[in-house]
Design a protein around this motif. Sequence first.
Motif, short mmCIF file in Angstrom:
data_model
loop_
_atom_site.label_atom_id
_atom_site.label_comp_id
_atom_site.label_asym_id
_atom_site.label_seq_id
_atom_site.Cartn_x
_atom_site.Cartn_y
_atom_site.Cartn_z
N GLY A 123 40.63 81.98 -111.66
CA GLY A 123 41.32 81.64 -110.42
C GLY A 123 42.54 82.49 -110.11
N ARG A 124 43.58 81.82 -109.60
CA ARG A 124 44.74 82.54 -109.06
C ARG A 124 45.62 83.17 -110.13
N LEU A 125 45.69 82.54 -111.30
CA LEU A 125 46.65 82.99 -112.31
C LEU A 125 46.39 84.43 -112.77
N PRO A 126 45.19 84.78 -113.24
CA PRO A 126 44.98 86.18 -113.64
C PRO A 126 45.11 87.14 -112.47
N PHE A 127 44.75 86.68 -111.28
CA PHE A 127 44.92 87.52 -110.09
C PHE A 127 46.40 87.84 -109.88
N ALA A 128 47.24 86.79 -109.97
CA ALA A 128 48.67 86.99 -109.76
C ALA A 128 49.28 87.86 -110.86
N ILE A 129 48.80 87.70 -112.09
CA ILE A 129 49.30 88.52 -113.20
C ILE A 129 48.94 89.99 -112.95
N LEU A 130 47.69 90.22 -112.56
CA LEU A 130 47.25 91.61 -112.33
C LEU A 130 48.03 92.26 -111.19
N VAL A 131 48.19 91.53 -110.09
CA VAL A 131 48.91 92.11 -108.94
C VAL A 131 50.38 92.33 -109.28
N SER A 132 50.97 91.40 -110.03
CA SER A 132 52.38 91.57 -110.44
C SER A 132 52.53 92.83 -111.29
N LEU A 176 56.56 85.34 -106.65
CA LEU A 176 56.26 85.56 -105.23
C LEU A 176 54.76 85.66 -104.98
N ILE A 177 54.08 86.42 -105.84
CA ILE A 177 52.64 86.63 -105.64
C ILE A 177 51.85 85.36 -105.93
N TYR A 178 52.20 84.69 -107.02
CA TYR A 178 51.50 83.44 -107.35
C TYR A 178 51.78 82.40 -106.27
N GLY A 179 53.02 82.36 -105.81
CA GLY A 179 53.37 81.44 -104.73
C GLY A 179 52.58 81.73 -103.47
N ALA A 180 52.42 83.00 -103.16
CA ALA A 180 51.67 83.37 -101.95
C ALA A 180 50.22 82.92 -102.06
N THR A 181 49.62 83.09 -103.22
CA THR A 181 48.21 82.67 -103.38
C THR A 181 48.11 81.15 -103.36
N TRP A 182 49.15 80.47 -103.74
CA TRP A 182 49.15 79.02 -103.77
C TRP A 182 49.24 78.44 -102.36
N PHE A 183 50.14 79.01 -101.56
CA PHE A 183 50.35 78.47 -100.22
C PHE A 183 49.32 78.96 -99.22
#
Lengths: 233, 114
Positions: A123-132, A176-183
């Motif tokens: 889901g979002r977590l590895p995506f946010a880690i990779l983009v960060s 910021l990135i994880y927050g963006a994917t969350w909202f």
Amino acid sequence: MSRIWTAFIFGIIVTLAMNALDMLYHVVTDTAVHLNYVAVKFTIIFATVFLIALVIGRGKTPGIVTSVLGPVAFYFYYSVASPTLDRSMFTIDEAVWYVVVHVIALAIAYLLAQSFVVKQKGGRLPFAILVSLAALPLYWGWLMALVKLGGGLDEDTTKVMTMGAAFLSLAILFVLIYGATWFCKKGHFPGFAAGLVFGIISVITGATVLDAFVRIFVIGIPYVLAHQLKGAA
Amino acid sequence: MKAIIPILAILSLLLVACGQTAPVEEKSGETLGTADQVVTINSFKFSPAEVTVRTGQTVVWKNQDSASHTIAIDGTESPELFNGDTWSHTFDTAGTFDYLCGIHPSMKGTVVVE
């Protein structure tokens, strides 16, 4: 999406994430990060990831080949690049040991991109880690470029990031990135929204408007590229 | 305090815009049908290399290799298939259809449609 474009953005994202891990390793071990050095490393690793993804494909075997071949190619360049490198300055990677560090960093970045983002596991977590991770070298590089544009020397650019600042920057990017994917789960827009928030924060903390504008893309570009990789085939 | 108002306005607009973005891109490819013949991909080979089906029947390719592959057949090409991925194609006309992997053109196979 064409295979060439997929391999291209895969190469960009993996190389950026690999460079982030490598740069963090450098600041943790108190060894300098030079802009020219990062640019050369980026070029060679990107060429390896892109060409192997295009010609051999992606997956476990291509990932292993890429993770070994890229750093070895960079090491060979580094070993013979005396005419283009100031050897009094660029002495960091003369130890063969650094090939292992680069192999590990590239393998982690490749695994994160291929197994978790392309195949959409986690889901979002590895995506946010990779983009960060992908955004960090862009941000770091931008700060170094600002010093150079301001007339600074190569050695001055190595002082833009301390270990604390690097990890704090990564943490802010991740939030910021994880927050963006969350909202906002859909589309490419959340990346630029997170980038805009990053820019606003930077203006509040004293950055120029140009600096803030660039920061929108520091997050927006890797976000959009990584988003295109989701389920890309 | 005044500086916060335009910032909040921009953030509000961003949140509104979030709801209007395009849907998430989904993996392309043909819908999986019932397999009349299954071709596995392993060690950079199609197995079996030749299969025979009747018109209207479906062939499913299953990638069990550690590298990605595609199927280029009958004027179309599958998306990049990773380990565990499958792709199917239904043959509506009789004939002999040679195919290959779009990434590794040395990998070849044949589907005979009767």
